[in-house]
Motif scaffolding. Sequence first.
Motif, PDB file in Angstrom:
ATOM      1  N   GLY A  30      80.298  53.428 -36.582  1.00 46.71           N
ATOM      2  CA  GLY A  30      78.937  53.704 -35.935  1.00 46.71           C
ATOM      3  C   GLY A  30      78.576  55.049 -35.067  1.00 46.71           C
ATOM      4  N   THR A  31      79.793  56.100 -35.212  1.00 42.33           N
ATOM      5  CA  THR A  31      79.697  57.246 -34.439  1.00 42.33           C
ATOM      6  C   THR A  31      79.301  58.376 -35.435  1.00 42.33           C
ATOM      7  OG1 THR A  31      81.879  57.920 -35.162  1.00 42.33           O
ATOM      8  CG2 THR A  31      81.607  56.750 -32.941  1.00 42.33           C
ATOM      9  N   LEU A  32      78.951  59.492 -34.946  1.00 39.26           N
ATOM     10  CA  LEU A  32      78.520  60.510 -35.787  1.00 39.26           C
ATOM     11  C   LEU A  32      79.524  60.967 -36.652  1.00 39.26           C
ATOM     12  CD1 LEU A  32      76.524  62.657 -36.618  1.00 39.26           C
ATOM     13  CD2 LEU A  32      77.220  64.215 -34.791  1.00 39.26           C
ATOM     14  N   ALA A  33      81.100  61.194 -36.421  1.00 38.96           N
ATOM     15  CA  ALA A  33      81.879  61.674 -37.096  1.00 38.96           C
ATOM     16  C   ALA A  33      81.993  60.256 -38.427  1.00 38.96           C
ATOM     17  CB  ALA A  33      83.033  61.463 -36.415  1.00 38.96           C
ATOM     18  N   TRP A  34      82.170  59.143 -38.030  1.00 41.06           N
ATOM     19  CA  TRP A  34      81.964  57.890 -39.009  1.00 41.06           C
ATOM     20  C   TRP A  34      81.001  58.127 -40.072  1.00 41.06           C
ATOM     21  CZ3 TRP A  34      78.021  54.387 -40.011  1.00 41.06           C
ATOM     22  CH2 TRP A  34      78.417  53.335 -40.861  1.00 41.06           C
ATOM     23  N   ALA A  98      71.429  62.812 -33.061  1.00 41.36           N
ATOM     24  CA  ALA A  98      72.238  62.915 -34.242  1.00 41.36           C
ATOM     25  C   ALA A  98      72.485  64.097 -35.181  1.00 41.36           C
ATOM     26  CB  ALA A  98      71.750  61.776 -35.150  1.00 41.36           C
ATOM     27  N   ALA A  99      71.161  64.712 -35.281  1.00 41.26           N
ATOM     28  CA  ALA A  99      71.212  66.086 -36.039  1.00 41.26           C
ATOM     29  C   ALA A  99      71.695  67.142 -35.386  1.00 41.26           C
ATOM     30  CB  ALA A  99      69.668  66.395 -36.340  1.00 41.26           C
ATOM     31  N   SER A 100      72.131  67.003 -33.975  1.00 40.95           N
ATOM     32  CA  SER A 100      72.583  68.099 -33.219  1.00 40.95           C
ATOM     33  C   SER A 100      73.876  68.390 -33.748  1.00 40.95           C
ATOM     34  CB  SER A 100      72.523  67.849 -31.892  1.00 40.95           C
ATOM     35  OG  SER A 100      73.387  66.829 -31.811  1.00 40.95           O
ATOM     36  N   GLY A 101      74.695  67.575 -34.317  1.00 38.72           N
ATOM     37  CA  GLY A 101      76.217  67.855 -34.646  1.00 38.72           C
ATOM     38  C   GLY A 101      76.170  67.477 -36.018  1.00 38.72           C
ATOM     39  N   TYR A 102      75.296  67.118 -36.807  1.00 39.62           N
ATOM     40  CA  TYR A 102      75.464  66.707 -38.053  1.00 39.62           C
ATOM     41  C   TYR A 102      76.127  67.735 -38.966  1.00 39.62           C
ATOM     42  CZ  TYR A 102      74.208  64.783 -42.704  1.00 39.62           C
ATOM     43  OH  TYR A 102      74.359  64.393 -44.075  1.00 39.62           O
ATOM     44  N   LEU A 103      75.695  68.920 -39.013  1.00 37.40           N
ATOM     45  CA  LEU A 103      76.262  70.004 -39.868  1.00 37.40           C
ATOM     46  C   LEU A 103      77.599  70.485 -39.303  1.00 37.40           C
ATOM     47  CD1 LEU A 103      73.038  71.918 -40.899  1.00 37.40           C
ATOM     48  CD2 LEU A 103      74.357  70.203 -42.275  1.00 37.40           C
ATOM     49  N   SER A 104      77.677  70.837 -38.006  1.00 37.87           N
ATOM     50  CA  SER A 104      78.985  71.330 -37.516  1.00 37.87           C
ATOM     51  C   SER A 104      79.910  70.517 -37.107  1.00 37.87           C
ATOM     52  CB  SER A 104      78.317  71.856 -35.923  1.00 37.87           C
ATOM     53  OG  SER A 104      78.070  70.949 -34.930  1.00 37.87           O
ATOM     54  N   GLY A 105      79.635  69.335 -36.945  1.00 36.78           N
ATOM     55  CA  GLY A 105      80.620  68.189 -36.660  1.00 36.78           C
ATOM     56  C   GLY A 105      80.771  68.040 -35.158  1.00 36.78           C
ATOM     57  N   GLU A 106      80.263  68.765 -34.537  1.00 41.49           N
ATOM     58  CA  GLU A 106      80.216  68.482 -33.053  1.00 41.49           C
ATOM     59  C   GLU A 106      79.633  67.339 -32.500  1.00 41.49           C
ATOM     60  OE1 GLU A 106      78.762  72.022 -31.263  1.00 41.49           O
ATOM     61  OE2 GLU A 106      79.873  73.400 -32.365  1.00 41.49           O
ATOM     62  N   SER A 108      79.197  64.024 -29.784  1.00 40.03           N
ATOM     63  CA  SER A 108      78.881  63.680 -28.250  1.00 40.03           C
ATOM     64  C   SER A 108      78.356  62.236 -28.155  1.00 40.03           C
ATOM     65  CB  SER A 108      77.602  64.537 -27.793  1.00 40.03           C
ATOM     66  OG  SER A 108      76.419  64.287 -28.379  1.00 40.03           O
ATOM     67  N   PRO A 109      78.657  61.679 -26.859  1.00 39.29           N
ATOM     68  CA  PRO A 109      78.067  60.390 -26.962  1.00 39.29           C
ATOM     69  C   PRO A 109      76.567  59.975 -27.402  1.00 39.29           C
ATOM     70  CG  PRO A 109      79.558  61.136 -24.824  1.00 39.29           C
ATOM     71  CD  PRO A 109      79.393  62.249 -25.788  1.00 39.29           C
ATOM     72  N   GLU A 110      75.897  61.000 -26.660  1.00 41.26           N
ATOM     73  CA  GLU A 110      74.262  60.914 -27.081  1.00 41.26           C
ATOM     74  C   GLU A 110      74.218  60.974 -28.675  1.00 41.26           C
ATOM     75  OE1 GLU A 110      75.038  62.459 -23.358  1.00 41.26           O
ATOM     76  OE2 GLU A 110      75.748  63.362 -25.135  1.00 41.26           O
ATOM     77  N   ALA A 111      75.244  61.876 -29.409  1.00 41.08           N
ATOM     78  CA  ALA A 111      74.696  61.755 -30.889  1.00 41.08           C
ATOM     79  C   ALA A 111      75.464  60.457 -31.411  1.00 41.08           C
ATOM     80  CB  ALA A 111      75.683  62.829 -31.406  1.00 41.08           C
ATOM     81  N   ASP A 112      76.603  59.820 -30.628  1.00 41.45           N
ATOM     82  CA  ASP A 112      76.847  58.722 -31.273  1.00 41.45           C
ATOM     83  C   ASP A 112      75.968  57.450 -31.150  1.00 41.45           C
ATOM     84  OD1 ASP A 112      79.392  59.829 -32.084  1.00 41.45           O
ATOM     85  OD2 ASP A 112      80.434  59.421 -30.534  1.00 41.45           O
ATOM     86  N   ALA A 113      75.342  57.588 -30.000  1.00 40.86           N
ATOM     87  CA  ALA A 113      74.446  56.590 -29.585  1.00 40.86           C
ATOM     88  C   ALA A 113      73.103  56.631 -30.584  1.00 40.86           C
ATOM     89  CB  ALA A 113      73.977  56.447 -28.112  1.00 40.86           C
ATOM     90  N   ALA A 114      72.756  57.647 -30.800  1.00 38.68           N
ATOM     91  CA  ALA A 114      71.702  57.963 -31.853  1.00 38.68           C
ATOM     92  C   ALA A 114      72.082  57.469 -33.095  1.00 38.68           C
ATOM     93  CB  ALA A 114      71.107  59.548 -31.673  1.00 38.68           C
ATOM     94  N   VAL A 115      73.050  57.362 -33.637  1.00 39.74           N
ATOM     95  CA  VAL A 115      73.598  57.076 -34.904  1.00 39.74           C
ATOM     96  C   VAL A 115      73.583  55.662 -34.899  1.00 39.74           C
ATOM     97  CG1 VAL A 115      75.420  56.841 -36.558  1.00 39.74           C
ATOM     98  CG2 VAL A 115      75.087  59.078 -35.663  1.00 39.74           C
TER      99      VAL A 115
END
Length: 233
Positions: A30-34, A98-106, A108-115
């Motif tokens: 459920g995270t961006l990295a996942w 979620a898009a903020s770190g999609y390409l870079s892999g950076e 954040s809690p906000e990105a994870d919540a968005a995913v």
Amino acid sequence: MLITRYTQATAVLEDSGVVPPPVPQDAEPGTLAWLRARVSRFASGPVHAERRRAVVELLASFDPAELRVRARALAGVPADEVAARSFGVDQVAAVSAAASGYLSGETSPEADAAVRELLPLGIPMITVLLQAHASTAALIANARAHDDGVTPIEDLLHETLRHDPPLKRTRRVGVEIDLVAANRDPDVFPDPDRFDPSRGRTPHLTFGHGVRPCPAAAHALAIAAGYLEGNRS
């Protein structure tokens, strides 16, 4: 190795053995990295082919002509919302986060919540949304910087894609391709630094090439064209 010449770039992009840098596979669900470990962009071989097939099938359900009409009606909204809204998705804040770190892999809690918020849409749809988010907005912004109000919009967009690509570089293992430089290679594009919409369609590399071309090129162009049309009227 940094590649700046067109023929070298196309050779790399045509080589199925040259793959994207791998991403971690053991992230918390459920995270961006996942998510990055489950999309087509960062996969290779049969896994990439299967995930890409799912995205292509999804995109086939969206008529670019209809997307253009929808985007034209969105002329008053911010450009970074137009792609999601054209696809009928209202969770624009989640897409942006979620898009903020999609390409870079950076992450954040906000990105994870968005995913987690976007997961009910399905990974193929999320793939389309996150890849379209920043690139479509940047294409629109770059095109508007050159828009004289009379140049045919298709010509304006094609030359913008060559001259001012929204994605400046793309990476493979051991290789980085400078898309700006490759798209201005004088061996392929006469007077390459001049913005000239009369060139029409050119073999730029902005939508990729070879074994991994962008599956949503027609959709992105339709959305950008519709939005620009709406803002001209």
